[in-house]
Design a protein around this motif. Structure first.
Motif, PDB file in Angstrom:
ATOM      1  N   ALA A 135       0.882  -1.004   0.402  1.00  0.00           N
ATOM      2  CA  ALA A 135       0.254  -0.148  -0.389  1.00  0.00           C
ATOM      3  C   ALA A 135       1.067   1.389   0.190  1.00  0.00           C
ATOM      4  O   ALA A 135       0.720   2.478  -0.671  1.00  0.00           O
ATOM      5  N   GLN A 136       2.277   1.173   0.908  1.00  0.00           N
ATOM      6  CA  GLN A 136       2.549   1.907   1.300  1.00  0.00           C
ATOM      7  C   GLN A 136       3.563   2.652  -0.893  1.00  0.00           C
ATOM      8  O   GLN A 136       3.381   4.043  -1.287  1.00  0.00           O
ATOM      9  N   ILE A 137       4.411   1.659  -1.088  1.00  0.00           N
ATOM     10  CA  ILE A 137       4.535   2.106  -2.250  1.00  0.00           C
ATOM     11  C   ILE A 137       3.989   2.392  -3.235  1.00  0.00           C
ATOM     12  O   ILE A 137       3.729   3.173  -3.989  1.00  0.00           O
ATOM     13  N   PHE A 138       2.325   2.309  -3.267  1.00  0.00           N
ATOM     14  CA  PHE A 138       1.095   3.127  -5.070  1.00  0.00           C
ATOM     15  C   PHE A 138       0.612   3.767  -4.087  1.00  0.00           C
ATOM     16  O   PHE A 138       0.597   4.619  -4.887  1.00  0.00           O
ATOM     17  N   TYR A 139       0.782   4.253  -2.568  1.00  0.00           N
ATOM     18  CA  TYR A 139       0.450   5.356  -2.487  1.00  0.00           C
ATOM     19  C   TYR A 139       1.920   6.257  -2.459  1.00  0.00           C
ATOM     20  O   TYR A 139       1.891   7.501  -2.914  1.00  0.00           O
ATOM     21  N   LEU A 140       3.308   6.164  -2.886  1.00  0.00           N
ATOM     22  CA  LEU A 140       4.462   6.484  -3.491  1.00  0.00           C
ATOM     23  C   LEU A 140       4.449   6.849  -4.929  1.00  0.00           C
ATOM     24  O   LEU A 140       4.233   7.845  -5.381  1.00  0.00           O
ATOM     25  N   LYS A 141       3.786   6.275  -4.982  1.00  0.00           N
ATOM     26  CA  LYS A 141       3.483   6.148  -6.959  1.00  0.00           C
ATOM     27  C   LYS A 141       3.006   6.926  -7.343  1.00  0.00           C
ATOM     28  O   LYS A 141       2.706   8.196  -7.899  1.00  0.00           O
ATOM     29  N   SER A 142       1.802   6.978  -7.218  1.00  0.00           N
ATOM     30  CA  SER A 142       0.662   7.734  -6.981  1.00  0.00           C
ATOM     31  C   SER A 142       0.989   9.481  -6.231  1.00  0.00           C
ATOM     32  O   SER A 142       0.665   9.949  -7.644  1.00  0.00           O
ATOM     33  N   TYR A 143       1.521   9.888  -5.494  1.00  0.00           N
ATOM     34  CA  TYR A 143       1.791  10.846  -5.311  1.00  0.00           C
ATOM     35  C   TYR A 143       3.344  11.482  -6.543  1.00  0.00           C
ATOM     36  O   TYR A 143       3.016  12.699  -6.463  1.00  0.00           O
ATOM     37  N   PHE A 144       3.911  10.690  -6.397  1.00  0.00           N
ATOM     38  CA  PHE A 144       5.100  10.648  -7.278  1.00  0.00           C
ATOM     39  C   PHE A 144       4.270  10.946  -8.963  1.00  0.00           C
ATOM     40  O   PHE A 144       4.857  12.236  -9.531  1.00  0.00           O
ATOM     41  N   ARG A 145       3.479  10.692  -9.448  1.00  0.00           N
ATOM     42  CA  ARG A 145       2.350  10.525 -10.411  1.00  0.00           C
ATOM     43  C   ARG A 145       1.967  12.599 -10.670  1.00  0.00           C
ATOM     44  O   ARG A 145       2.136  12.976 -11.178  1.00  0.00           O
ATOM     45  N   LYS A 146       1.304  11.778  -9.235  1.00  0.00           N
ATOM     46  CA  LYS A 146       0.506  13.682  -9.069  1.00  0.00           C
ATOM     47  C   LYS A 146       1.409  14.989  -9.408  1.00  0.00           C
ATOM     48  O   LYS A 146       1.034  16.101  -9.768  1.00  0.00           O
ATOM     49  N   ARG A 147       2.328  14.411  -8.595  1.00  0.00           N
ATOM     50  CA  ARG A 147       3.804  15.399  -8.642  1.00  0.00           C
ATOM     51  C   ARG A 147       4.630  15.881  -9.894  1.00  0.00           C
ATOM     52  O   ARG A 147       5.111  16.507 -10.705  1.00  0.00           O
ATOM     53  N   LYS A 148       4.401  15.001 -11.014  1.00  0.00           N
ATOM     54  CA  LYS A 148       4.872  15.001 -12.428  1.00  0.00           C
ATOM     55  C   LYS A 148       6.074  14.327 -12.087  1.00  0.00           C
ATOM     56  O   LYS A 148       6.924  15.356 -12.972  1.00  0.00           O
TER      57      LYS A 148
END
Length: 210
Positions: A194-207
């Motif tokens: 869950a932490q990995i998916f959250y970080l990926k989503s966060y970095f994608r939003k930040r581009k």
């Protein structure tokens, strides 16, 4: 010649059997301070004779001076005596477990307690048995040997039962620890995923990543 050898042989067998059986003979003296309580306990098997006697000095002056109480494994009161200078109790156990003898000093002065506690074959008065059943010395030793053998058998059964209980407890504890470890690993893996998916989503939003 054969008859003269029987008595020493029986005595020797009785001595050896008595050394094998686990019986308890305790005789002790201790001080009991004012408003103090002291307890003694012993693990005893089922259908075993318990005999105890006590002397309180100086003797009790009031009804609630020194209280003597014997309780069984289920905390049931098997014997209770209040305000007495001496006493004796005897009973046969009806269940396996811890039997406790407590002395409570309700007086405002120190008491000295002399206490004797016997269990098993050592608690049986074979002199009285011999007089009651008109037994000869050789027959008394045979009776003692028979009782000792029965006590050994009961003690072995008690030890086997305790071993089974301990083994079942160990197996149950091991199983619980194993399942707890598996559950902990599942939770850790789930949290990491869950932490990995959250970080990926966060970095994608930040581009920061594609």
């Amino acid at each position: 010649m054969k008859r003269t050898m029987v008595a020493p042989l029986v005595c020797l067998l009785a001595l050896l059997a008595s050394s094998m059986v686990v019986t308890n003979v305790s005789a002790l003296q201790f001080y009991l301070g004012m408003m103090e309580e002291k307890c003694l306990s012993e693990d005893v098997s089922k259908n075993e004779l318990i005999v105890g006697d006590f002397v309180v000095t100086p003797g009790s002056r009031t009804h609630n001076d020194v209280i003597v109480r014997v309780t069984g494994p289920s905390n049931q009161i098997l014997y209770q005596k209040e305000g007495t200078a001496e006493g004796k109790f005897a009973f046969t156990t009806n269940e396996i477990g811890e039997y406790k003898v407590c002395f409570s000093n309700m007086a405002m002065s120190q008491k000295t307690i002399k206490f004797s506690f016997k269990t098993g074959v050592n608690a049986k008065d074979y002199t009285t048995v011999a007089k009651k059943d008109n037994l000869k010395p050789l027959e008394v030793e045979l009776r003692r040997l028979e009782d000792t053998t029965a006590a050994i058998h009961e003690e072995l059964l008690y030890m086997r039962e305790r071993e089974e209980v301990m083994r079942n407890t160990n197996e149950s504890t091991h199983s619980r620890v194993l399942w707890f470890s598996v559950l902990s690993m599942v939770i850790l893996v789930s949290l990491s995923t869950a932490q990995i998916f959250y970080l990926k989503s966060y970095f994608r939003k930040r581009k920061l990543i594609d």
